[in-house]
Design a protein around this motif. Structure first.
Motif, PDB file in Angstrom:
ATOM      1  N   GLY A   1     -28.659  65.523  26.201  1.00 13.98           N
ATOM      2  CA  GLY A   1     -29.409  64.719  27.152  1.00 13.98           C
ATOM      3  C   GLY A   1     -30.004  65.565  28.268  1.00 13.98           C
ATOM      4  N   GLY A   2     -31.067  65.046  28.885  1.00  9.99           N
ATOM      5  CA  GLY A   2     -31.765  65.789  29.921  1.00  9.99           C
ATOM      6  C   GLY A   2     -30.934  66.035  31.163  1.00  9.99           C
ATOM      7  N   LYS A   3     -29.877  65.249  31.365  1.00  6.50           N
ATOM      8  CA  LYS A   3     -29.026  65.417  32.540  1.00  6.50           C
ATOM      9  C   LYS A   3     -27.786  66.260  32.249  1.00  6.50           C
ATOM     10  CE  LYS A   3     -30.530  61.087  34.657  1.00  6.50           C
ATOM     11  NZ  LYS A   3     -30.107  59.772  35.203  1.00  6.50           N
ATOM     12  N   SER A   4     -27.718  66.831  31.045  1.00  9.30           N
ATOM     13  CA  SER A   4     -26.607  67.713  30.695  1.00  9.30           C
ATOM     14  C   SER A   4     -27.078  69.035  30.120  1.00  9.30           C
ATOM     15  CB  SER A   4     -25.690  67.009  29.670  1.00  9.30           C
ATOM     16  OG  SER A   4     -25.149  65.818  30.188  1.00  9.30           O
ATOM     17  N   VAL A   5     -28.387  69.275  30.148  1.00 11.57           N
ATOM     18  CA  VAL A   5     -28.928  70.462  29.489  1.00 11.57           C
ATOM     19  C   VAL A   5     -28.546  71.750  30.203  1.00 11.57           C
ATOM     20  CG1 VAL A   5     -31.151  70.203  30.684  1.00 11.57           C
ATOM     21  CG2 VAL A   5     -31.022  71.519  28.578  1.00 11.57           C
TER      22      VAL A   5
END
Length: 464
Positions: free
Chosen positions: A32-36
């Motif tokens: 996900g974009g918030k865990s990259v």
């Protein structure tokens, strides 16, 4: 010393180093974009941690003179002492030991980074760093000694004298592994399964499966991996000659065949070929040809690539059947792909392309080599799984391996690193108000009849 071979090994070391950032992009695009950022950091930090340990004791533990029946190296090379001599390549060619030291370091780095994909999106960064220190010390360095440390291979003084005694798989069992199918891929795949079991499933899995936030990142990462893999495989020849050319050619053939085989499986099973499938298939082919690239001919490489593409494409769904949450399919690609390549050496090894390798079953060599390959694969897989299970459990009990539920659901970049990969305008759907634009009151509108109701479209949020 041979300057051409030395230059080739140093260039190959640089190519293998590039594989770790490539792996970071390959994995980073699938989360996900918030865990990259957390995913990128888990890969990138391995360069710092493993390099430091390699200097202190890692190279000595992997390539020092054996101290217990081929299981582990001694302390003769701690702090990279006694590395001023040479390493013998094919035909007696010599390269500086330090070039070999740096080449093998990059193998240790990428092997450790591979494990991170299994626990993406739910791992505390400092716990991962501590686990990395323990894992390379207890698992990777000894296994590298088993597989890569051939007796008398390194000359520990400029005169060429050597008393080094190496690992049991390469010297006593005499299993073939040209560039790390057992020490790298089976090792990392088994470890990934163990640590995924200790940490547990992601929130909501398998009812909800997070979407990749940036598939182009993944394709870029796969391309960088393919590029760097030429150093990984062809560089393992330690000479810029026929053997390196063979490994280079086989790597290309198997990788292309595996990518095609994967998307054909997708077309038959799901009705569509995907970019993720083509990328994952290429990596599966790279994994499978790694142990075999210097021992098989081009036909063998083609069959290994096809087998890897089909087997790995089917294996990635096993996690839903068995209930283990391997986030980015490290088990399905690296463990299964490593097993395919390691075992098929026993069928397709061809002494005509590499006399040092002997013949496999299909080339008149009998079943002996196949049995040796199976024993090596089973030994590495069992040791890596059990040792990693214990190490991950210790880390989890001492400091906690997993982030809390709120951080996991919202994305762990902010909680672990106080950063975000993207500006809010790219993460929050819908228009964003610009402060410079004055707010104009809306004019009253005549009420219009409501349009016919339709089913609401399924929301698409690539930054889940």
């Amino acid at each position: 010393m041979n300057p051409g071979d030395t230059a080739w090994v140093l260039a190959s070391a640089a190519l293998v180093m590039l594989m770790t950032p490539g792996l970071a992009f390959f994995y980073g695009g699938m989360v996900g974009g918030k865990s990259v950022l957390n995913m990128l950091m888990m890969n990138f930090i391995c360069l710092g941690v493993v390099s430091t340990l390699w200097l202190l004791y890692g190279y000595s533990e992997a390539f020092g003179s054996d101290v217990f029946r081929g299981l582990v190296g001694g302390v003769s090379h701690t702090l990279l002492r006694a590395t001023q001599g040479t390493v013998s390549g094919p035909a007696g060619h010599q390269i500086p030991t330090m070039a070999f030291v740096m080449f093998q370091l990059m193998f240790a780095v990428i092997t450790t980074a591979l494990i991170s994909g299994a626990i993406a999106g739910r791992t505390r960064f400092w716990a991962w760093l501590g686990f990395t220190v323990l894992w390379v010390t207890v698992v990777y360095f000894p296994v590298a000694h088993w597989v890569f440390s051939a007796s008398g291979f390194t000359n520990t003084d400029p005169s060429g004298n050597s008393a080094d005694i190496g690992g049991w798989i390469v010297n006593r069992l005499k299993a073939f592994d040209f560039a790390g199918g057992t020490a790298v891929h089976i090792n990392a795949g088994a470890a990934a399964l163990a640590v995924a079991l200790v940490i547990g499933k992601r929130q909501g899995w398998p009812r909800t499966v997070p979407r990749p936030h940036n598939v182009p990142f993944t394709l870029l990462g796969a391309s960088l991996l393919w590029f760097g893999w030429y150093g990984f495989n062809a560089g393992s020849a330690l000479t810029a000659g026929d053997l390196a050319a063979l490994a280079f050619t086989n790597t290309t053939i198997a990788t292309g065949a595996a990518s095609l085989a994967w998307i054909i499986v997708e077309q038959v099973r799901d009705g569509k070929p995907t970019t993720l499938g083509a990328s994952s298939g290429a990596v599966a082919g790279l994994v499978a040809i790694t142990p075999a690239c210097g021992f098989v001919g081009t036909v063998g490489a083609l069959v290994i690539g096809i087998a890897a593409g089909v087997c790995c494409a089917l294996a990635v769904s096993l996690k839903f059947s068995f209930g283990y949450d391997d986030s980015l399919d490290v088990v399905g690609v690296h463990l299964v792909g490593g097993l395919v390549g390691t075992l098929l050496i026993g069928l397709f090894a061809d002494a005509s392309v590499n006399p040092a390798g002997g013949n496999g079953l299909l080339y008149g060599g009998g079943v002996t080599q196949l049995l040796r390959q199976a024993i090596a694969a089973l030994a590495v897989m069992t040791y890596s799984f059990l040792a990693t299970l214990l190490l991950a459990w210790i880390v989890d009990k001492l400091i906690g391996f997993r982030v809390d539920r709120e951080a996991e659901v919202n994305g762990i970049d902010e909680s672990e690193h106080a950063e975000s990969a993207y500006d809010g305008a790219f993460v929050v759907s819908g228009p964003v108000a610009t402060p410079a634009q004055p707010r104009v009151p809306a004019m009253p509108q005549r009420r219009q009849p409501s349009p016919p109701t339709r089913p609401a479209p399924r929301p698409r949020d690539p930054y889940w």
